[in-house]
Scaffold this motif. Sequence first.
Motif, PDB file in Angstrom:
ATOM      1  N   ALA A   1       0.820  -1.222   0.000  1.00 44.82           N
ATOM      2  CA  ALA A   1       0.000   0.000   0.000  1.00 44.82           C
ATOM      3  C   ALA A   1       0.850   1.266   0.000  1.00 44.82           C
ATOM      4  N   GLU A   2       2.029   1.218  -0.634  1.00 38.71           N
ATOM      5  CA  GLU A   2       2.915   2.383  -0.663  1.00 38.71           C
ATOM      6  C   GLU A   2       2.283   3.615  -1.282  1.00 38.71           C
ATOM      7  N   ILE A   3       1.229   3.436  -2.072  1.00 44.69           N
ATOM      8  CA  ILE A   3       0.556   4.581  -2.671  1.00 44.69           C
ATOM      9  C   ILE A   3       0.052   5.563  -1.617  1.00 44.69           C
TER      10      ILE A   3
ATOM     11  N   PRO B   1       1.447   6.666   1.517  1.00 46.52           N
ATOM     12  CA  PRO B   1       2.380   7.728   1.882  1.00 46.52           C
ATOM     13  C   PRO B   1       2.934   8.492   0.683  1.00 46.52           C
ATOM     14  N   LEU B   2       3.051   7.820  -0.459  1.00 47.88           N
ATOM     15  CA  LEU B   2       3.669   8.471  -1.612  1.00 47.88           C
ATOM     16  C   LEU B   2       2.712   9.402  -2.352  1.00 47.88           C
ATOM     17  N   SER B   3       1.426   9.071  -2.372  1.00 46.33           N
ATOM     18  CA  SER B   3       0.474   9.851  -3.166  1.00 46.33           C
ATOM     19  C   SER B   3      -0.718  10.361  -2.367  1.00 46.33           C
ATOM     20  N   VAL B   4      -1.387   9.473  -1.632  1.00 46.18           N
ATOM     21  CA  VAL B   4      -2.630   9.864  -0.963  1.00 46.18           C
ATOM     22  C   VAL B   4      -2.388  10.953   0.076  1.00 46.18           C
ATOM     23  N   VAL B   5      -1.380  10.770   0.922  1.00 49.77           N
ATOM     24  CA  VAL B   5      -1.152  11.731   2.007  1.00 49.77           C
ATOM     25  C   VAL B   5      -0.805  13.123   1.474  1.00 49.77           C
ATOM     26  N   PRO B   6       0.115  13.266   0.504  1.00 50.56           N
ATOM     27  CA  PRO B   6       0.351  14.609  -0.040  1.00 50.56           C
ATOM     28  C   PRO B   6      -0.892  15.225  -0.678  1.00 50.56           C
ATOM     29  N   VAL B   7      -1.717  14.414  -1.348  1.00 54.29           N
ATOM     30  CA  VAL B   7      -2.944  14.943  -1.949  1.00 54.29           C
ATOM     31  C   VAL B   7      -3.916  15.405  -0.864  1.00 54.29           C
TER      32      VAL B   7
ATOM     33  N   GLU C   1       4.882  -6.741   6.297  1.00 54.58           N
ATOM     34  CA  GLU C   1       6.080  -5.965   5.978  1.00 54.58           C
ATOM     35  C   GLU C   1       5.685  -4.499   5.983  1.00 54.58           C
ATOM     36  N   PHE C   2       6.113  -3.772   7.015  1.00 49.50           N
ATOM     37  CA  PHE C   2       5.774  -2.357   7.138  1.00 49.50           C
ATOM     38  C   PHE C   2       6.757  -1.534   6.315  1.00 49.50           C
TER      39      PHE C   2
END
Length: 205
Positions: free
Chosen positions: A117-119, A121-127, A149-150
């Motif tokens: 679910a790396e999307i 922190p990489l995309s959702v949170v900044p948006v 795996e965190f």
Amino acid sequence: DGPSARAVAAIAVRHGLAVGYGYPERDTERHGVLYNSAQLIGADGAPLAHYRKTHLFGDFELRWFTAGDQAVVQTEIDGITVGMMICYDVEFPENVRAHALAGTDLLLVPTALMHPAEIVPLSVVPVRAFENQLYIAYANRTGPEGAFEFVGLSALAGPDGTARARAGRGEDLVIGDVDPDFLAASRAENPYLRDRRPGLYGPLV
């Protein structure tokens, strides 16, 4: 107010820092009821805010925890209005918008996010930070535990939609600035909250 809370308070006092952390909370009035909770301790060791996760993720959390029922929890640190939520909560746009409408400047989100679910922190949170014109401090776990795996990738996302500070996938110390002047200028330039038309959104609730 147990041993762990007192230990965190001692750390906060020793270093002169406010500390936000997550923990499993046992309801002292209702036997067997557990919450996935977060607490913010001030630099003087006193509790500033306490939050119970409102959106539980997956069978594991639904089995063990009870969902909280207060979406917006806030306090103030040095003139900054600080809000709290936990992990999956930030993935609901309505949840973050509620904080924006309540005047949150900085949203603290302790997290245990797993691969793939790396999307988030990489995309959702900044948006989320951009569309709501606030800062989001998203602090994630790293490394394996059992089948999980965190992924790390903790970040301070700014109202401009960028990661003002970003960790890697391992343990990291990340330092970033929450700048009130930058936030005010960004809100003036991006008036999403002013331009909303709530009368059109009835079906959402």
